[in-house]
Scaffold this motif. Structure first.
Motif, short mmCIF file in Angstrom:
data_model
loop_
_atom_site.label_atom_id
_atom_site.label_comp_id
_atom_site.label_asym_id
_atom_site.label_seq_id
_atom_site.Cartn_x
_atom_site.Cartn_y
_atom_site.Cartn_z
N LEU A 1 0.95 -1.07 0.03
CA LEU A 1 -0.23 -0.51 0.18
C LEU A 1 1.09 1.23 0.11
CD1 LEU A 1 -2.27 -1.70 3.09
CD2 LEU A 1 -2.83 -0.53 0.37
N VAL A 2 0.25 2.16 -0.30
CA VAL A 2 1.23 3.38 -0.61
C VAL A 2 -0.21 4.68 0.23
CG1 VAL A 2 2.61 3.05 -2.36
CG2 VAL A 2 0.53 4.26 -2.56
N ALA A 3 0.64 5.62 0.78
CA ALA A 3 -0.31 7.11 1.34
C ALA A 3 0.50 8.07 0.09
CB ALA A 3 -0.33 6.95 2.61
N GLU A 4 -0.70 8.73 -0.14
CA GLU A 4 0.06 9.44 -1.06
C GLU A 4 -1.26 11.37 -0.27
OE1 GLU A 4 -0.67 8.94 -5.37
OE2 GLU A 4 -2.91 9.26 -4.68
N THR A 5 -0.51 12.26 -1.17
CA THR A 5 -1.26 13.78 -1.07
C THR A 5 -1.59 13.20 -1.09
OG1 THR A 5 0.29 14.11 -1.96
CG2 THR A 5 0.55 13.77 0.91
N GLU A 6 -2.80 14.65 -1.57
CA GLU A 6 -3.83 15.30 -2.80
C GLU A 6 -3.33 15.86 -4.31
OE1 GLU A 6 -4.18 19.79 -0.60
OE2 GLU A 6 -5.92 18.00 -0.55
N ASP A 7 -1.70 16.38 -3.62
CA ASP A 7 -0.86 16.61 -5.12
C ASP A 7 -0.71 15.12 -5.81
OD1 ASP A 7 0.73 15.95 -3.47
OD2 ASP A 7 1.60 18.02 -3.77
N GLY A 8 -0.80 13.75 -5.19
CA GLY A 8 0.18 12.48 -6.06
C GLY A 8 1.05 12.47 -5.23
N ALA A 9 2.21 13.33 -4.39
CA ALA A 9 3.09 12.09 -3.67
C ALA A 9 3.00 11.78 -2.89
CB ALA A 9 3.28 13.55 -3.35
N VAL A 10 3.99 10.48 -2.89
CA VAL A 10 3.94 8.97 -2.13
C VAL A 10 4.10 9.62 -0.46
CG1 VAL A 10 4.83 7.01 -1.76
CG2 VAL A 10 3.21 7.72 -3.66
N ILE A 11 4.30 9.29 -0.15
CA ILE A 11 5.06 10.14 1.55
C ILE A 11 4.41 8.64 2.44
CG2 ILE A 11 4.12 12.45 1.26
CD1 ILE A 11 2.02 11.48 3.37
N GLY A 12 4.81 7.60 2.04
CA GLY A 12 4.07 6.38 3.29
C GLY A 12 4.16 5.43 2.48
N THR A 13 4.60 4.23 3.16
CA THR A 13 4.60 2.34 2.38
C THR A 13 3.83 1.52 3.33
OG1 THR A 13 6.70 2.01 2.71
CG2 THR A 13 6.37 3.29 0.96
N ALA A 14 3.32 0.36 3.25
CA ALA A 14 3.23 -0.25 4.11
C ALA A 14 3.13 -1.82 3.12
CB ALA A 14 1.81 -1.09 3.94
N GLN A 15 3.74 -2.49 4.16
CA GLN A 15 4.57 -3.51 3.60
C GLN A 15 3.99 -4.42 4.20
OE1 GLN A 15 8.56 -4.28 3.83
NE2 GLN A 15 8.40 -6.67 3.13
N LEU A 16 3.12 -5.63 3.74
CA LEU A 16 1.81 -6.61 3.94
C LEU A 16 2.12 -7.47 3.71
CD1 LEU A 16 -1.54 -6.11 3.49
CD2 LEU A 16 -0.05 -4.30 3.74
N ARG A 17 2.14 -9.09 4.93
CA ARG A 17 1.43 -10.85 4.39
C ARG A 17 1.26 -11.23 4.53
NH1 ARG A 17 6.58 -13.74 5.26
NH2 ARG A 17 5.98 -14.60 3.26
N ILE A 18 0.72 -12.51 4.93
CA ILE A 18 0.52 -13.91 5.78
C ILE A 18 1.92 -13.98 5.78
CG2 ILE A 18 -1.03 -15.88 5.96
CD1 ILE A 18 -2.73 -13.35 6.96
N ALA A 19 2.22 -15.02 6.65
CA ALA A 19 3.57 -15.83 6.69
C ALA A 19 2.97 -17.30 6.22
CB ALA A 19 4.07 -15.56 7.87
N HIS A 20 2.96 -16.99 4.74
CA HIS A 20 2.28 -18.84 4.65
C HIS A 20 3.35 -19.49 4.58
CE1 HIS A 20 5.82 -17.32 1.10
NE2 HIS A 20 5.31 -18.28 0.86
N ASP A 21 5.20 -19.60 4.78
CA ASP A 21 5.78 -20.63 4.89
C ASP A 21 6.33 -20.58 6.37
OD1 ASP A 21 6.80 -17.98 5.33
OD2 ASP A 21 8.57 -17.83 4.11
N ALA A 22 5.58 -19.82 7.66
CA ALA A 22 5.93 -20.66 9.04
C ALA A 22 5.06 -21.71 9.21
CB ALA A 22 5.17 -19.26 9.74
N PRO A 23 5.63 -22.38 10.07
CA PRO A 23 4.87 -23.34 10.41
C PRO A 23 3.66 -23.18 11.02
CG PRO A 23 7.41 -23.64 11.81
CD PRO A 23 7.32 -22.20 10.72
N GLU A 24 3.63 -22.14 12.03
CA GLU A 24 2.11 -22.37 12.25
C GLU A 24 0.80 -20.59 11.10
OE1 GLU A 24 2.55 -20.77 16.12
OE2 GLU A 24 4.35 -22.11 17.01
N PRO A 25 0.06 -21.62 11.69
CA PRO A 25 -0.92 -20.80 10.60
C PRO A 25 -2.19 -18.89 11.28
CG PRO A 25 -2.23 -23.29 11.46
CD PRO A 25 -1.07 -22.21 11.99
N GLY A 26 -1.78 -18.52 10.70
CA GLY A 26 -2.97 -17.73 11.58
C GLY A 26 -1.35 -16.77 11.36
N ILE A 27 -0.37 -16.66 11.22
CA ILE A 27 0.60 -15.11 11.44
C ILE A 27 0.64 -13.76 9.81
CG2 ILE A 27 2.82 -14.47 12.60
CD1 ILE A 27 3.48 -17.55 13.38
N GLY A 28 0.36 -12.76 10.83
CA GLY A 28 0.34 -11.53 10.22
C GLY A 28 2.04 -11.01 10.41
#
Length: 306
Positions: free
Chosen positions: A50-77
């Motif tokens: 995801l990105v956060a942008e201002t009304e003039d279209g400038a990217v000022i923030g980001t989010a990196q997110l995922r489910i840990a599909h390769d973890a031994p336990e389910p339900g970890i993000g």
């Protein structure tokens, strides 16, 4: 100032990288890297940058997110939010985190992990949103132009090769990566068992520098390695350094890393960075021996849903 949060688009890669470099100047971040990561995300990870942008279209923030599909336990993000320091206080981080949490919970996450820089304002921000501190990790820096690197002197029976030497068949390096990753310290374990995905997302990653990645081979068997990443801007990152259990205690990881650093300096790299879990005392000791110094610390925060 109005701030909106949305999914990334292909042209956002440069802005995404710029925000990451501003928020974490001790990590490599390129537009090519993020475009590649977005295109090659595992479908089970439900990755949604995801990105956060201002009304003039400038990217000022980001989010990196995922489910840990390769973890031994389910339900970890996991969700990591970064805001350009020049645009803090506009609510971008809060909006990004809210959107990320909703996405992950809808896809089964019950525990969320997030890395937060060890600064009072950042930690307070995370704790106000229900995240409790867990383990720590250090970023370390080494100035390659002035570092006194140890001489390369492999013992009898040990050969130092590069990852490029395995280009025809990198599976032995996948197996070495898998066995060392399995016992790497951390809150969330990982199991590497998909060779095709590893080859596509690790071996072919644009940051991986096969000419600098070094493998210590003992009697023909890959025993230890130090993975190298470069950004084309003179910066070098140690992606992973490890030794197979059967070969530990012989200094092979140190040997592989030393050879990789020598190659990096010869290739024109001026700064070397890495990170270590605070509990990974063997690797911290090796890096301190090389002359690395801690330049920042992150604290892993966790929130349990429900």
């Amino acid at each position: 100032m109005t701030v909106i949060v949305r999914d990334v688009r292909a042209p956002d890669a440069e802005g995404y990288a710029r925000v990451r470099r501003a928020a974490l100047p001790f990590m490599l971040a390129t537009a090519e890297q993020f475009a590649f990561d977005w295109a090659h995300a595992h479908p089970d990870s439900h990755d949604r940058p995801l990105v956060a942008e201002t009304e003039d279209g400038a990217v000022i923030g980001t989010a990196q997110l995922r489910i840990a599909h390769d973890a031994p336990e389910p339900g970890i993000g996991s969700v990591n939010v970064y805001v350009d320091p020049a645009h803090r206080g506009l609510g971008a981080g809060t909006l990004l985190l809210r959107a990320a949490e909703e996405h992950l919970v809808e896809r089964g996450a019950r525990v969320l992990y997030s890395w937060v820089l060890d600064e009072p304002a950042n930690r307070a921000w995370a704790e106000r949103r229900g995240y409790a501190p867990s383990r720590s990790a250090h970023f370390l820096r080494l100035g390659l132009t002035t570092a006194e690197l140890p001489p390369q002197d492999p013992p009898a029976g040990v050969e130092l090769r590069t990852a490029e030497d395995f280009a025809a068949d990198p599976r032995p390096l996948f197996e070495l990566d898998a066995v060392t990753t399995a016992d790497e310290p951390g809150d969330v374990g990982a199991e590497l068992d998909d060779y095709a995905h590893w080859r596509e997302t690790t071996w072919d990653h644009p940051l991986l520098d096969r000419a600098l990645t070094t493998v210590a081979v003992v009697d023909g068997v890959p025993a230890a390695f130090s993975a190298a990443q470069t950004d084309g801007l003179g910066r070098y990152w140690s992606g992973m350094t490890g030794t197979a259990p059967a070969f530990r205690g012989r200094g092979l990881a140190k040997l592989a890393k030393s050879a990789s650093l020598h190659r990096a300096r010869a290739a024109g790299c001026t700064e070397a960075f890495t990170s270590n879990d605070a509990g990974n005392e063997p690797m911290l000791a090796i890096n301190e021996w090389f002359g690395y110094e801690v330049c920042a610390t992150e604290v892993r925060h966790v929130r349990t849903i429900g």
